[in-house]
Design a protein around this motif. Structure first.
Motif: not given
Lengths: 171, 236
Positions: A168, A170, A14-16, A136-137, B212, B233-236, B225, A18-19, B229
């Motif tokens: 897809r 997350p 799920p993090y791929q 937005e990091n 993010t 949908d956002s990862p926790r 992702p 993302r900032r 956001d």
């Protein structure tokens, strides 16, 4: 038709893309700092060995002034970061932490942009702290140069998406 | 089961008793006509015989009078037979229409009033019927390639591999300690990032999730992702 199976663990998927946040990027920067400092002293050792080989009797360790050391480290860091960001989009520190620096279109930075970012980062590393303020990091360098540092555990930059490709969300 | 009993659209059954009755009438007419024609012929023959006895003038007279009479009787008999045939066919058609309308209703009424499944179970040895089915023959006739062509093997494979988390299995079986350590460090970093973000957001009283999502260049199914956001949908 080819089956694609993600090599990324479920927990990290799920993090791929993302900032990344402050901790990961700071740790990556620390690793890069260690690499650069180590490279300097390895270079220093190599020069010393060479000098010893040339004139063993008059050998003495090369003098290193603080200013000279800092200037050399600065230059090394700029070159090192520029090369990393303009090629694979990552340095050793980013590789360890699974990060990648991308331009606003999602590809690796061009050499000039990477050089500017390297100069900016090495000159003003505290710009990283802007991540905390940014929603937005993004670091200060990211804001100015419109770059992103994302979690990306893949070995290489993925090819551009095909028009029919699906994405897809997350999990 | 809805009680529907399929009935052929163009059924033309043969109904013995009905057609016999109709045919009997028509046949009677035909036979009557034939008898009349035979009688006319006999009359003509008799007249001719008498004529032969009485001489040519009389015979000629008989032929002149008797032949037209026989012909007219024969034609009348043909007309009666045709009439009988037409009546029989009309009656058959009426009967077929009646049965087409009636039989489905009757069968439906019967089927809705009985437990057909129970009846089959009670009366039919299903196991014996099944035992006599040549499954191998059916399998030989089965176009396996066509079946496979309709199946999304790639999608199923992807789904299966995704569910069993093949990368994790490979890592556990063949991954080095370094790889494990790197993954742990990365996941720890991500967790720390999230924790710091949450703390700062709480401190700044920031509402909503951080935006993010990175540049959307990698919408190829791997780096997921790329969507904006939005809450869940956002990862926790």
């Amino acid at each position: 038709m080819t089956a694609r199976v993600s090599p990324i663990p479920h927990a990290a998927r799920p993090y791929q893309g993302r900032r990344a946040g402050l901790i990961s990027r700071t740790l990556a920067a620390v690793v890069d700092l260690v690499v650069i400092v180590t490279a300097f002293w390895l270079g220093y050792a190599a020069v010393s060995v060479a000098l010893f080989a040339v004139e063993p009797r008059d050998f003495h360790f090369p003098d290193v002034t603080l200013a000279g050391w800092i200037a050399t480290e600065y230059a090394m860091a700029v070159v090192y970061l520029t090369l990393g960001w303009s090629t694979s989009g990552r340095t050793v520190g980013a590789l360890v932490m699974g990060l990648r620096v991308l331009n606003r279109s999602g590809g690796p930075m061009r050499p000039v942009g990477a050089l500017l970012r390297a100069l900016f980062c090495v000159t003003f590393p505290l710009g990283l702290l802007w991540i905390l303020v940014s929603a937005e990091n993004r670091s200060l360098q990211d804001l100015v140069l419109r770059t992103s540092v994302v979690y990306d555990w893949h070995r290489r930059i993925l090819p551009a998406a095909e028009p029919a490709a699906t994405s897809r969300g997350p999990a | 089961m809805d009680g529907q009993v399929p009935v052929p659209a163009s059924s033309t059954p043969r109904f013995g008793p009905a057609s016999s009755a109709v045919d009997l009438v028509a046949g009677t007419a035909v036979i009557g006509a034939e008898v009349a024609a035979g009688m006319a012929g006999a009359v003509v023959g008799t007249v001719e015989a008498v004529g032969r006895v009485l001489g040519r003038p009389v015979a000629g007279l008989a032929r002149t009078v008797g032949a037209p009479v026989g012909t007219r009787i024969g034609r009348a008999a043909d007309r009666i037979a045709d009439r009988g045939r037409a009546e029989r066919r009309r009656a058959e058609a009426d009967l077929v229409r009646l049965l087409d309308a009636l039989v489905p209703e009757v069968v439906r009424a019967v089927v809705t009033r009985i437990d057909l499944t129970a009846l089959v179970r009670q009366q039919v040895d299903v196991n014996q019927v099944a035992a006599e089915i040549d499954v191998d023959a059916i399998a030989r006739r089965l176009d396996v390639d066509a079946v496979i062509a309709r199946v999304d093997l790639i999608g199923i494979t992807e789904d299966v591999l995704d569910r069993i988390d093949l990368p994790e299995i490979i890592r556990e079986s063949a991954g080095s300690i370094t790889t494990e350590a790197v993954h742990d460090v990365r996941m720890t970093g991500i967790g720390a990032d999230e924790a710091v973000n949450r703390a700062i957001d709480r401190l700044l009283r920031r509402r909503g999730q951080r935006q993010t999502a990175g540049p959307a260049q990698r919408a190829d199914g791997f780096a997921q992702p790329v969507v904006p956001d939005r809450g869940e949908d956002s990862p926790r």
